[in-house]
Design an enzyme around this catalytic site. Structure first.
Site, PDB file in Angstrom:
ATOM      1  N   ASP A   1       0.764  -0.929  -0.055  1.00 53.65           N
ATOM      2  CA  ASP A   1      -0.376   0.259  -0.303  1.00 53.65           C
ATOM      3  C   ASP A   1       1.062   1.312  -0.255  1.00 53.65           C
ATOM      4  O   ASP A   1       2.083   1.037   0.194  1.00 53.65           O
ATOM      5  CB  ASP A   1      -1.124  -0.022   1.028  1.00 53.65           C
ATOM      6  CG  ASP A   1      -0.832  -0.237   2.149  1.00 53.65           C
ATOM      7  OD1 ASP A   1       1.019   0.822   2.989  1.00 53.65           O
ATOM      8  OD2 ASP A   1      -0.943   0.353   3.466  1.00 53.65           O
TER       9      ASP A   1
ATOM     10  N   CYS B   1       2.837  -3.060   4.209  1.00 56.87           N
ATOM     11  CA  CYS B   1       1.212  -1.836   4.509  1.00 56.87           C
ATOM     12  C   CYS B   1       2.527  -1.082   5.330  1.00 56.87           C
ATOM     13  O   CYS B   1       4.313  -1.575   6.054  1.00 56.87           O
ATOM     14  CB  CYS B   1       0.264  -2.218   4.859  1.00 56.87           C
ATOM     15  SG  CYS B   1       0.120  -3.870   6.031  1.00 56.87           S
TER      16      CYS B   1
ATOM     17  N   THR C   1       2.297  -1.643   8.922  1.00 54.70           N
ATOM     18  CA  THR C   1       2.872  -2.928   9.685  1.00 54.70           C
ATOM     19  C   THR C   1       3.045  -3.869   8.715  1.00 54.70           C
ATOM     20  O   THR C   1       3.565  -4.751  10.285  1.00 54.70           O
ATOM     21  CB  THR C   1       1.565  -3.113  10.884  1.00 54.70           C
ATOM     22  OG1 THR C   1       0.654  -3.173  10.798  1.00 54.70           O
ATOM     23  CG2 THR C   1       1.691  -1.435  12.202  1.00 54.70           C
TER      24      THR C   1
ATOM     25  N   GLY D   1      -2.351  -5.694   8.213  1.00 54.58           N
ATOM     26  CA  GLY D   1      -3.361  -5.982   7.427  1.00 54.58           C
ATOM     27  C   GLY D   1      -3.129  -6.772   5.989  1.00 54.58           C
ATOM     28  O   GLY D   1      -4.179  -7.496   6.341  1.00 54.58           O
TER      29      GLY D   1
ATOM     30  N   HIS E   1       9.152 -24.462   7.990  1.00 55.58           N
ATOM     31  CA  HIS E   1       7.889 -25.662   8.877  1.00 55.58           C
ATOM     32  C   HIS E   1       6.798 -25.386   7.984  1.00 55.58           C
ATOM     33  O   HIS E   1       6.304 -25.963   8.449  1.00 55.58           O
ATOM     34  CB  HIS E   1       7.947 -24.927  10.279  1.00 55.58           C
ATOM     35  CG  HIS E   1       9.216 -25.662  11.157  1.00 55.58           C
ATOM     36  ND1 HIS E   1       9.208 -25.265  12.705  1.00 55.58           N
ATOM     37  CD2 HIS E   1      10.449 -26.308  11.116  1.00 55.58           C
ATOM     38  CE1 HIS E   1      10.075 -25.604  12.696  1.00 55.58           C
ATOM     39  NE2 HIS E   1      10.954 -26.159  12.027  1.00 55.58           N
ATOM     40  N   ASN E   2       6.373 -24.017   8.156  1.00 57.80           N
ATOM     41  CA  ASN E   2       4.942 -23.647   7.372  1.00 57.80           C
ATOM     42  C   ASN E   2       4.830 -23.083   5.735  1.00 57.80           C
ATOM     43  O   ASN E   2       4.099 -23.418   5.651  1.00 57.80           O
ATOM     44  CB  ASN E   2       4.536 -21.923   7.792  1.00 57.80           C
ATOM     45  CG  ASN E   2       5.130 -22.114   9.889  1.00 57.80           C
ATOM     46  OD1 ASN E   2       5.794 -21.114   9.761  1.00 57.80           O
ATOM     47  ND2 ASN E   2       4.165 -23.108  10.447  1.00 57.80           N
TER      48      ASN E   2
ATOM     49  N   HIS F   1       5.958 -31.471   9.657  1.00 59.19           N
ATOM     50  CA  HIS F   1       5.049 -30.169   9.061  1.00 59.19           C
ATOM     51  C   HIS F   1       4.269 -30.711   8.267  1.00 59.19           C
ATOM     52  O   HIS F   1       3.911 -30.037   8.350  1.00 59.19           O
ATOM     53  CB  HIS F   1       6.893 -29.481   8.505  1.00 59.19           C
ATOM     54  CG  HIS F   1       8.061 -28.238  10.348  1.00 59.19           C
ATOM     55  ND1 HIS F   1       7.399 -28.384  10.947  1.00 59.19           N
ATOM     56  CD2 HIS F   1       8.591 -29.450   9.719  1.00 59.19           C
ATOM     57  CE1 HIS F   1       8.668 -28.468  12.037  1.00 59.19           C
ATOM     58  NE2 HIS F   1       9.324 -29.166  11.327  1.00 59.19           N
TER      59      HIS F   1
HETATM   60  C1  RB5 Z   1      -2.406   1.996   6.355  1.00 53.87           C
HETATM   61  O1  RB5 Z   1      -2.360   3.642   6.851  1.00 53.87           O
HETATM   62  C2  RB5 Z   1      -2.499   0.987   7.568  1.00 53.87           C
HETATM   63  O2  RB5 Z   1      -3.219   0.827   8.215  1.00 53.87           O
HETATM   64  C3  RB5 Z   1      -1.504  -0.171   6.345  1.00 53.87           C
HETATM   65  O3  RB5 Z   1      -0.292   0.300   5.994  1.00 53.87           O
HETATM   66  C4  RB5 Z   1      -1.459  -0.899   7.889  1.00 53.87           C
HETATM   67  O4  RB5 Z   1      -0.653  -0.677   8.269  1.00 53.87           O
HETATM   68  C5  RB5 Z   1      -2.405  -2.608   8.071  1.00 53.87           C
HETATM   69  O5  RB5 Z   1      -2.397  -2.921   8.838  1.00 53.87           O
END
Ligand code: RB5
Length: 150
Positions: free
Chosen positions: A8, A65, A67, A70, A98-99, A133
């Site tokens: 993203d 993204c 974090t 998402g 393993h996965n 596994h």
């Molecule tokens: C976008 O602002 C942010 O929510 C996305 O990049 C991510 O961190 C979501 O899990």
């Protein structure tokens, strides 16, 4: 290796860095966007990368993204995906051994480019160990088909 990569708006810079790194290390990155800092929705890119990997058009996938949360949750909704959110190379190695993870997700706001590069290198160069596994991965895929596991 042909590697699907998508992100993203939070992951544009890290994606560009990793595309260069993939090319330099002999891989063939396939860019599924986005390429603009304008706000967008991560499930779009998760779907594109996931479908390319599941269809066999690409060997592995990389998703980014803010974090990694998402976009990894979204990818894991696509049948056939085993997407691992990693913030260091040990988890990336074990996600393969393993996965049998076929996609790695990372957070551009939580790790730097050098760590991301190390995660990608390990993820692309590590094989699945199968053995005990395999039984567990078979159960993951049974859950994916809506079956119950014991
Ligand atoms: C976008 O602002 C942010 O929510 C996305 O990049 C991510 O961190 C979501 O899990």
């Amino acid at each position: 290796m042909k590697v699907a990569i998508g992100n993203d708006h939070g992951g544009v810079e890290l994606k560009q860095y990793l595309i260069k790194h993939l090319q330099e290390t002999g891989h063939e990155p396939v860019n599924f966007g986005c390429d603009s800092p304008e706000s967008t929705d991560y499930p779009i890119y998760a779907e594109r990368v996931a479908k390319a990997v599941v269809a066999g058009e690409c060997d592995r996938g990389i998703l980014i993204c803010g974090t990694g949360i998402g976009i990894s949750i979204s990818a894991n909704k696509i049948h056939g995906v085993r997407c691992a959110l990693c913030s260091e190379p040990v988890s990336a190695r074990l996600s393969r051994e393993h996965n049998d993870a076929n996609i790695v997700a990372m957070g551009a706001r939580t790790i730097g480019p050098v760590m991301a590069e190390a995660i990608v290198d390990v993820f692309l160069n590590t094989g699945f160990q199968a053995g005990r596994h395999q039984r567990r991965v078979d159960k993951i895929m049974a859950l994916d088909r809506g079956e119950s596991v014991q």
